[in-house]
Enzyme design. Structure first.
Site, PDB file in Angstrom:
ATOM      1  N   HIS A 144       0.848  -1.195   0.000  1.00  0.00           N
ATOM      2  CA  HIS A 144       0.000   0.000   0.000  1.00  0.00           C
ATOM      3  C   HIS A 144       0.879   1.238   0.000  1.00  0.00           C
ATOM      4  O   HIS A 144       2.108   1.127  -0.027  1.00  0.00           O
ATOM      5  CB  HIS A 144      -0.983  -0.024   1.175  1.00  0.00           C
ATOM      6  N   HIS A 191       1.570   3.819   2.102  1.00  0.00           N
ATOM      7  CA  HIS A 191       2.186   4.533   3.222  1.00  0.00           C
ATOM      8  C   HIS A 191       3.710   4.575   3.104  1.00  0.00           C
ATOM      9  O   HIS A 191       4.335   3.624   2.618  1.00  0.00           O
ATOM     10  CB  HIS A 191       1.777   3.884   4.551  1.00  0.00           C
ATOM     11  N   ASP A 207       6.152   4.223   5.092  1.00  0.00           N
ATOM     12  CA  ASP A 207       7.027   3.198   5.675  1.00  0.00           C
ATOM     13  C   ASP A 207       7.007   1.911   4.843  1.00  0.00           C
ATOM     14  O   ASP A 207       7.672   0.934   5.200  1.00  0.00           O
ATOM     15  CB  ASP A 207       6.650   2.914   7.141  1.00  0.00           C
ATOM     16  N   HIS A 208       6.273   1.912   3.751  1.00  0.00           N
ATOM     17  CA  HIS A 208       6.258   0.769   2.832  1.00  0.00           C
ATOM     18  C   HIS A 208       6.835   1.130   1.461  1.00  0.00           C
ATOM     19  O   HIS A 208       7.334   0.269   0.751  1.00  0.00           O
ATOM     20  CB  HIS A 208       4.838   0.212   2.699  1.00  0.00           C
ATOM     21  N   HIS A 237      -7.258  -0.985   5.745  1.00  0.00           N
ATOM     22  CA  HIS A 237      -6.154  -0.176   6.301  1.00  0.00           C
ATOM     23  C   HIS A 237      -5.960   1.060   5.425  1.00  0.00           C
ATOM     24  O   HIS A 237      -5.842   2.172   5.919  1.00  0.00           O
ATOM     25  CB  HIS A 237      -4.891  -1.019   6.371  1.00  0.00           C
ATOM     26  N   ASP A 260      -0.246  -4.250   5.991  1.00  0.00           N
ATOM     27  CA  ASP A 260      -0.794  -3.703   7.237  1.00  0.00           C
ATOM     28  C   ASP A 260      -2.268  -4.063   7.398  1.00  0.00           C
ATOM     29  O   ASP A 260      -3.018  -3.362   8.082  1.00  0.00           O
ATOM     30  CB  ASP A 260      -0.634  -2.174   7.273  1.00  0.00           C
ATOM     31  N   HIS A 311       4.527  -5.601   9.799  1.00  0.00           N
ATOM     32  CA  HIS A 311       5.144  -5.086  11.030  1.00  0.00           C
ATOM     33  C   HIS A 311       5.225  -6.192  12.075  1.00  0.00           C
ATOM     34  O   HIS A 311       4.407  -7.116  12.065  1.00  0.00           O
ATOM     35  CB  HIS A 311       4.325  -3.930  11.629  1.00  0.00           C
TER      36      HIS A 311
HETATM   37 ZN   LIG Z   1       3.075   0.128   7.903  1.00  0.00          ZN
HETATM   38 ZN   LIG Z   2       0.217   1.351   6.505  1.00  0.00          ZN
END
Ligand SMILES: [Zn+2]
Ligand SMILES: [Zn+2]
Length: 263
Positions: A56, A58, A60-61, A115, A135, A175
């Site tokens: 996705h 975000h 952090d991905h 998410h 996530d 995560h």
């Molecule tokens: Zn994440």
């Molecule tokens: Zn996320």
């Protein structure tokens, strides 16, 4: 199919993944935020990273995309609707699309909103299936819906897709939240002996060598799969006394998600 789980050790506790074809050494990198660790792991194994999949949009991905593409020339794949939030996508995918890695690996795309509304999980076509869940689904937990998601859509994803996967499916989440999530399960279902046992056994686990659960285990310890469990229902009615005696599973899920937000 060979799976390498890469623990980033960052404050967000991200897991990155390499999925390799043992025949050709081609590899797909999932959400390679820590591109240096992913590149290092591929080098040690003698693999060539030819594709990147973002579960996705975000940061952090997606944060490792640019450097990973620069280092490898890999093609970038993500949800077909993520194009305006993930720059330079080479391929947009949707439900039922298959990503091939080398000559022997096939990964089926699941369209799993909740998410975020453009989230892809991958399900491997292997004797023992593996789910790369980003996530959406975590060990003993569910993704939050604060940044572009909707809890009701997440419930639909759990019910219509995740709950239907086989018991032996291995779970590889985006995560490492196992311990905190088990504590939430036990807060909601204090008599869950399996969750208690798992917490005691893995409380000080090294994320470099993390427990990989199956969906059978998740059905035992993940409160978001236990919406009709009598203890879970009784406890949630303590928090929401107006709830009827035999609440709809969707309502239980939404209340659990709400409680988890401030837990
Ligand atoms: Zn994440
Ligand atoms: Zn996320």
């Amino acid at each position: 199919m060979i799976v390498e789980q890469v623990w980033t050790g960052n404050s967000f506790r991200n897991f990155n993944y390499l999925i390799a074809c043992p025949e050709t050494g081609d590899a797909l990198a999932i959400d390679p935020l820590d591109y240096n660790k992913c590149l290092g792991a591929a080098k040690v194994k003698g693999w060539t990273i030819t594709q990147i999949l973002n579960t996705h949009e975000h940061g952090d991905h997606t944060g490792g995309n640019k450097a990973m593409v620069k280092a490898t020339g890999a093609k970038l794949i993500a949800h077909a609707n993520a194009g305006n939030r993930i720059p330079n996508m080479d391929r947009g995918v949707g439900a039922g699309d298959v990503i091939k890695v080398g000559s022997s690996v096939e990964l089926e795309c699941l369209d799993t909103p909740g998410h975020t509304m453009s989230h892809i999980c991958l399900l491997s076509h292997t004797d023992q299936p593996a789910l790369f869940s980003g996530d959406t689904l975590f060990n003993a937990g569910a993704g939050n819906c604060h940044n572009g998601g909707h809890p009701s859509e997440l419930y639909d994803t759990f019910t219509n897709q995740l709950e239907k996967l086989g018991d032996d499916t291995l779970l590889y989440p985006g995560h490492e939240y196992l311990i905190n999530n088990l504590k939430f399960t036990l807060d909601r279902e204090p008599d869950n002996a399996t969750a208690k046992d798992m917490l005691a056994r893995y409380e000080s686990q090294d994320p470099e060598n993390a427990l990989v659960t199956t969906l059978a285990q998740e059905r035992d310890v993940n409160v978001f799969f236990r919406l009709q469990n009598p203890s879970v229902v009784a406890r949630i009615k303590e928090s929401f006394p107006d709830m009827e005696d035999d609440p709809d599973p969707r309502e239980v899920f939404l209340k659990l998600r709400e409680l988890r937000n401030s837990w």
